[in-house]
Structure formats: C-alpha cells, structure tokens
Design an enzyme around this catalytic site. Structure first.
Site, PDB file in Angstrom:
ATOM      1  N   LYS A   1      10.244  13.758 -31.369  1.00  0.00           N
ATOM      2  CA  LYS A   1       9.693  12.658 -30.565  1.00  0.00           C
ATOM      3  C   LYS A   1       9.005  11.598 -31.420  1.00  0.00           C
ATOM      4  O   LYS A   1       9.105  10.395 -31.124  1.00  0.00           O
ATOM      5  CB  LYS A   1       8.725  13.195 -29.525  1.00  0.00           C
ATOM      6  CG  LYS A   1       7.460  13.815 -30.083  1.00  0.00           C
ATOM      7  CD  LYS A   1       6.558  14.330 -28.988  1.00  0.00           C
ATOM      8  CE  LYS A   1       5.309  14.985 -29.553  1.00  0.00           C
ATOM      9  NZ  LYS A   1       4.461  14.050 -30.308  1.00  0.00           N
ATOM     10  N   THR A   2       8.307  12.014 -32.497  1.00  0.00           N
ATOM     11  CA  THR A   2       7.630  11.033 -33.341  1.00  0.00           C
ATOM     12  C   THR A   2       8.641  10.116 -34.009  1.00  0.00           C
ATOM     13  O   THR A   2       8.413   8.911 -34.143  1.00  0.00           O
ATOM     14  CB  THR A   2       6.773  11.746 -34.404  1.00  0.00           C
ATOM     15  OG1 THR A   2       5.851  12.626 -33.759  1.00  0.00           O
ATOM     16  CG2 THR A   2       5.996  10.741 -35.241  1.00  0.00           C
TER      17      THR A   2
ATOM     18  N   ARG B   1       5.585  27.102 -31.833  1.00  0.00           N
ATOM     19  CA  ARG B   1       5.049  26.679 -33.130  1.00  0.00           C
ATOM     20  C   ARG B   1       5.840  27.337 -34.259  1.00  0.00           C
ATOM     21  O   ARG B   1       5.772  26.891 -35.402  1.00  0.00           O
ATOM     22  CB  ARG B   1       3.570  27.085 -33.295  1.00  0.00           C
ATOM     23  CG  ARG B   1       2.568  26.498 -32.322  1.00  0.00           C
ATOM     24  CD  ARG B   1       2.667  25.017 -32.119  1.00  0.00           C
ATOM     25  NE  ARG B   1       3.560  24.714 -31.010  1.00  0.00           N
ATOM     26  CZ  ARG B   1       4.117  23.540 -30.781  1.00  0.00           C
ATOM     27  NH1 ARG B   1       3.910  22.545 -31.614  1.00  0.00           N
ATOM     28  NH2 ARG B   1       4.912  23.334 -29.744  1.00  0.00           N
TER      29      ARG B   1
ATOM     30  N   GLN C   1       4.271  21.297 -22.170  1.00  0.00           N
ATOM     31  CA  GLN C   1       3.182  21.394 -23.144  1.00  0.00           C
ATOM     32  C   GLN C   1       1.898  20.750 -22.626  1.00  0.00           C
ATOM     33  O   GLN C   1       1.036  20.370 -23.396  1.00  0.00           O
ATOM     34  CB  GLN C   1       3.601  20.730 -24.467  1.00  0.00           C
ATOM     35  CG  GLN C   1       4.779  21.432 -25.133  1.00  0.00           C
ATOM     36  CD  GLN C   1       5.060  20.894 -26.524  1.00  0.00           C
ATOM     37  OE1 GLN C   1       4.299  21.115 -27.469  1.00  0.00           O
ATOM     38  NE2 GLN C   1       6.161  20.180 -26.653  1.00  0.00           N
TER      39      GLN C   1
ATOM     40  N   ASP D   1       2.526   8.249 -26.686  1.00  0.00           N
ATOM     41  CA  ASP D   1       2.913   9.580 -27.167  1.00  0.00           C
ATOM     42  C   ASP D   1       2.096  10.643 -26.437  1.00  0.00           C
ATOM     43  O   ASP D   1       1.006  10.373 -25.935  1.00  0.00           O
ATOM     44  CB  ASP D   1       2.659   9.653 -28.674  1.00  0.00           C
ATOM     45  CG  ASP D   1       3.252  10.898 -29.305  1.00  0.00           C
ATOM     46  OD1 ASP D   1       4.113  11.542 -28.670  1.00  0.00           O
ATOM     47  OD2 ASP D   1       2.856  11.230 -30.440  1.00  0.00           O
ATOM     48  N   GLU D   2       2.619  11.876 -26.382  1.00  0.00           N
ATOM     49  CA  GLU D   2       1.915  12.995 -25.730  1.00  0.00           C
ATOM     50  C   GLU D   2       1.463  12.593 -24.327  1.00  0.00           C
ATOM     51  O   GLU D   2       0.328  12.869 -23.909  1.00  0.00           O
ATOM     52  CB  GLU D   2       0.709  13.446 -26.567  1.00  0.00           C
ATOM     53  CG  GLU D   2       1.053  13.875 -27.981  1.00  0.00           C
ATOM     54  CD  GLU D   2       1.756  15.220 -28.057  1.00  0.00           C
ATOM     55  OE1 GLU D   2       2.077  15.789 -26.991  1.00  0.00           O
ATOM     56  OE2 GLU D   2       1.999  15.707 -29.177  1.00  0.00           O
TER      57      GLU D   2
END
Length: 662
Positions: A32-33, A598, A246, A215-216
């Site tokens: 995504k980044t 993770r 998330q 973002d997020e």
C-alpha cells in the site's frame, strides 16, 4: 523498467485513478505504501499537479518521513516543494498555525500534553465539588467526544459519568481558551470548527488541498472523517487506503465503520482491492484468511502469495508461562544457530504488557539482546517535561499549566499557599496566572511577591533575548540560568543527574536538527508545537541494532519480521478478558490476524496449560482463534492438540461465537 511496470494491475489501477473518490482495500503486506508514493509521483510528473495541491496523511511521524523520502527519491529531479506529507495532527497544526486567530485565539498558542490536560480536568472537578477521583475517566470521555467530532454544545450522554464529562467539557474548553492553549484532540476538532464556520478559510484550504491521500484509513476516527470531508469540498479527489481487517484501535476512538461510511457518502466510490501479499508464505496467509473470515465484511477480499507454501504454523503447548518463555527462547537460539541469522529476525508478540516479564527473564538468561516497544516515552521523562514547560511559557505566558510546573522547578521560595492565592485571584479577575502576579491588588507576602516578580521578570527578559538573537544558542543557556543541573544533583545521585542532564542536551540537539531541515520549523513556537506531537505520535524510534523485538500486538502493527512468536493464545488473554460483546471479539480477532500477518516465513503460536493470574493458578482454555486455524496448517509440538482436550463449556462458547457472525 518504468515505475508503473513495478506495480501489479490493481496497484496500477489505483495509481492512475485521478478524479473522484477511491477506496484502496490494501491487505497486509500488499504494497500500500508503494501505491501511495507512486500515486503522488504520478500526479506531479504525469498529471502536472503542483505539489502544493497534494496532501498525504498517515498516522505516525515515522511513516510520514518514510513516505516523503520515497517520493523525493522517485521524483528524480522534479521538485516536491510544497507537498504536504504529515500525520493528521500535524495537518491540523498547520491549519491552526495559519488561521487560529479566526477562532478567537492568539497566534502564540500552546499545545498541552495529556498530563497537563488531566491536571486541568482534576482542578475543574475540585472547583465544582465534583468526583476528582474520576478525573482520568472523565478526561477520557472528553477525549472520546472530541475524537467523535462532537463539540461541547453537542455533547450528550445517557450514563452518569458521560453526563459529568459533558458538563465539564464546556468548562474545560473555556479554560483552555483562557490559557490560549489547545490539547492534542483540538488539533483535529478546531480545524473542523474553522472549516465549518468560516467560509473564507474553508474555500482557501479546499483550494490548497485538491488531492487528498489518506493512509491507514481504517484507523481514522469520527473527527478525522469530518475533517476529510470538510477538506474535500466538491472535488472529492480522495484516495483512502486501508484494511478493515486491521482495524484494532476502537479503544482510542478509531471508527471501523468509516470504510462503510465512504460508500454511503460517496455513491460513485471506486473500490480497488490489493490482495497479492508480498510478505508472507502461503500457509500463513491461508490460515490468516480462514481466521479473519469469521468476521463480517462490507468488502470481501482474500490474500494470496507467490512465495510458496512455506512451513506449517508451529504450535507450542507449554506447562506454564516460565516454560512458555523458555521454549520460545530455546527455539530462537536453535534456529539462529542453524541459520546463522540475526536477532532482529525474531519478534515475540503478546496481547498485554505484563506478558513480557517471563520472556525478559529468559532472554537475559540466554544473553539475547532485546528491545521492548512501548517503553517510557522520551517526552514523558520529568526533566523533558520540566524543560518544555519553560519553552511553552516563553512562547505563551498565559499557559497556566506550564507556569505552574516551571515556577517552582527549581524551587524559588514560592509556596503552595501563595500559588493557591494567586490562582484564586487570577480566576476572580479572569486573568492568567502570569498576568495576575503583576497586579498590585494580589494579596501575598512580600517575600513571595519578590520571588514571583523575579521569576516573571526573567521570563520576560529571556523572551526578549530569544526574539533578538539566534534561537538555539539562547535556549542552550537556559538550563544553566535556572540552575537546573544543581537541582538535578540535589534530587538524585550524580549518575542519575548526569543522565537526565544529557537528555536535556539531546532535546536541544533535536530542536536544532528540526530547525535545519528543509522547510523545517524556525520559530520557537513552531518547533515546540512540532515537538509536542512527538509525545503521542512517535511510538517507535529508528533502531538498526541487532536486537530481538518484544512488542504488544498493537505496537507491532505496520511491522514485519522473518519469524514471529505469537504467545499467550488463550481465552482471557487473546481474546482479552474484557472483550464481552460480539464487536469486541471481532476486534480481538483482527488483532490476532494482525499478529499472524507480521510473519514472513515462520509463525509460531504458544499457549499454557497453567498460568499464574492475580496470585492464583488458573487453567486457561485455548483461544477460540487458535481453533479457527485449519488443522492441516498446524504442527503441534510437545503435546497433543488442545482441541482434543477442550472442555464442553469452551467448545459451546466457541460454537456460539462462530454462529454469532451470521
């Protein structure tokens, strides 16, 4: 290879969607980044959008720095001057720095930290003969009002605590205004007020920010959503990147349904799903997909990977928490010896901080270096708070919380009775403490008056000096001028005093580095307000040491490790014992999912047959989430599958939880 060729088809689709609202459902490890940074570059290079018309918002300072750095590298000579990449709070701070006077504040406002906010609430409760022992709970409720985008005049509640908070909220906000101060939540709420009530400011900011990337997005709260909508105006050029699986921060105000609200508020919303995971192996993803599928979804997605099946998920059944720690540490030692790997390749993740203790003991015994995420913040240290109170007072002498901390640190023969008289007099005259101490009508002993005037006179002289000379050298002399080193030496031993003095010097060095950055803050007010944001937004420091990471699941979000040990997979730990409603269980499941994803190559889960809790031995049941992982993906070691020994009560609870999702 062109930058666009590095992206998979859904990523390219997200980058090239220019006009209108876009939701990018970005699963864990899906890049995504990269999408956000490439989209910013695409807007500037290919669409000829001026950087000053683009704003990207994320949730940590570290993420913002990394994003801006990646954009600068990818632009290859194109200027990014004017581009805004920041946290929500820093964006709000920028808006207030430009326009706060439109709200009746003066330009030299202070940003107070949560400790000072709590002190103000406690004092207001005492003055109103309210329940001062509930100050923390009431402060939390006021913060929740603000996070939901609710102004004092709109605050309502059904329960008694909420009603008390709603009542104090109005007085609290008035007190902040009197001090020309704002709290951290105001950095979002006051810009909403500004854009809502002031058409000129609203149109100016909507013209400035023509493309907004968030973002997020799943971590945004109600106030942040209101701010987003206010900034979009009629253009609706929003790119929201998030993952409902998330969303794990409802306890601090995040609204998981903000993803759903987007679809309702923007009927022409385009949705792009990023489902290819570049982080984890197939078995980890298949297990995580199966677990999170137990939750309801407004948008369905399923992660997949080309990294191969990888290892089965290892499951350790341990005798107790000591055995659990020893088994995990021994597994790390064996694996590191076999692979000749590094300690930074491993992370031990847990639901609650208290679970770290036996692991710390085992790691120390094995001489494994480790770092704990979420220790005491640099800005929570008493010497840093002392020094910042002086800086706040130099910027804004009406900052009463800063005055009360600075005036007697070090001690100046100004007793508590003098400060009580000063406080009562200031309130009666509607003055700040600093302004009130100069009034001849103030009734205090001559010795106390001399001490007060001496302190205030020094503040005025230092403020004048800072305005006329170079900032950092003027501030470097401040600790010596107030006798702070002698104060530290009187308070503790020489070694402790030296360490605390070094922290002050590190803060001064940090301020200098901030000032030297391109487009960095230049005035003391700008530097100070930037520093105040680090208190809550800078949760992890950059650390290149070869150390194992001990972390809560919440603090591990956004990170990845070759090997993850997710410990304490038991009922009442994960899910947490305070999770009673279906919505709370669903958030705990998302937390478990975050922990699983993770891991890049190897995931190990552990649980205990017996655990010490509140001085008694308990026999916890395996986590219901453990039972949701397909059996073929689990490799049980050291004991039988706990599903075979699960008692009927736990099995019934598990079945009921599964049926609840329907």
């Amino acid at each position: 290879m062109t930058p666009m060729a590095e992206l998979n088809p859904p990523q390219q689709e997200a980058v090239t969607h220019i006009h209108g609202p876009l939701l990018v459902l970005a699963g864990a490890g899906s890049g995504k980044t990269r999408v956000i940074t490439r989209k910013i570059v695409h807007l500037i290079r290919e669409q000829q959008v001026a950087p000053r018309h683009i704003c990207a918002v994320t949730f940590t300072n570290k993420a913002a720095r990394e994003m801006k750095s990646r954009v600068g590298e990818a632009l290859q000579g194109h200027s990014s001057r004017g581009l805004m990449v920041s946290t929500f709070h820093h964006l709000g701070l920028q808006i207030l720095r430009k326009d706060i006077e439109r709200l009746g504040y003066r330009g030299n406002f202070s940003v107070i930290d949560p400790g000072d906010s709590l002190g103000m609430v406690r004092n207001l409760l005492r003055e109103a003969n309210g329940p001062s022992d509930l100050a923390e709970a009431i402060q939390s409720r006021i913060s929740r009002f603000k996070n939901d985008g609710i102004f004092p005049e709109e605050a309502r509640a059904d329960d008694r605590l909420g009603q008390e908070a709603a009542h104090i909220y109005t007085t609290y906000q008035r007190s902040l205004s009197a001090c020309n101060a704002v709290d951290l939540d105001d950095l979002i709420l006051l810009p909403i007020r500004l854009l809502q009530d002031d058409a000129e400011a609203r149109y100016a900011w909507q013209d400035r920010i023509r493309y907004l990337l968030v973002d997020e997005y799943q971590d945004s709260n109600g106030a942040q959503y209101r701010l987003i909508k206010s900034l979009l105006g009629t253009r609706h050029n929003l790119t929201a990147v998030g993952d409902d699986d998330q969303s794990i921060y409802s306890w601090r105000g995040a609204a998981a349904d903000n993803l759903d609200r987007l679809a309702q508020d923007f009927p022409n919303l385009k949705v792009v799903k990023l489902e290819q995971n570049y982080r984890s192996t197939g078995r980890i993803l298949q297990a995580a997909n199966t677990v999170i599928a137990q939750n309801p979804h407004f948008f369905e997605k399923r992660l997949w990977s080309t990294l191969g099946d990888g290892h089965s998920i290892r499951a350790l059944r341990c005798a107790n928490e000591t055995d659990e720690a020893e088994q995990v540490v021994n597994a790390i030692l064996r694996d590191r010896f076999q692979r000749q790997g590094e300690y930074r390749d491993y992370a031990i993740l847990y639901r609650s901080n208290h679970q770290a203790r036996p692991f710390e003991t085992a790691l120390r015994n094995a001489r494994i270096p480790y770092q704990i995420s979420g220790g005491i913040s640099f800005f929570e240290r008493s010497e840093i708070k002392d020094f910042l109170s002086y800086l706040r007072l130099l910027v804004n002498p009406d900052d009463d919380p800063a005055f009360l901390r600075a005036v007697n640190t070090p001690r100046r023969s100004i007793g508590s009775s003098t400060l009580e008289r000063l406080g009562a007099f200031a309130k009666e005259r509607n003055l700040s403490l600093f302004a009130a101490l100069w009034d001849d009508a103030l009734d205090v002993p001559d010795k106390a008056r001399i001490a007060l005037h001496g302190f205030a006179g020094w503040v005025n002289l230092k403020t004048d000096e800072i305005g006329k000379t170079e900032l950092i050298p003027a501030l470097q002399s401040l600790p010596e001028e107030i006798g702070y080193l002698q104060y530290l030496q009187n308070e503790g031993d020489e070694k402790d005093a030296a360490r605390r003095w070094e922290n002050i010097q590190e803060l001064l060095n940090w301020m200098q580095r901030l000032q030297e950055q391109d487009e960095g803050p230049q005035t003391l007010a700008e530097i100070l307000n930037r520093l105040m944001l680090f208190h809550v937004l800078e949760r992890e420091e950059d650390d290149d040491r070869d150390v194992l990471r001990l972390s809560t699941l919440h603090a591990a979000k956004g990170l990845e490790f070759p090997q993850v040990f997710l410990v304490g997979a038991e009922e009442e730990l994960l899910p947490h014992r305070n999770s009673e409603t279906l919505e709370q269980i669903q958030e705990e499941r998302r937390l478990f999912y975050v922990g699983m994803t993770r891991a890049r190559f190897r995931l190990t889960l552990s649980l205990c047959r017996k655990r010490r809790r509140y001085g008694q031995d308990v026999h916890p049941e395996p986590s219901r989430f453990l039972q949701e992982i397909p059996k073929e993906h689990l490799d049980w070691q050291g004991d039988q599958n706990p599903e075979e020994e699960m008692d009927p009560t736990a099995a019934f609870a598990h079945l009921r939880a599964m049926l609840g999702k329907t």
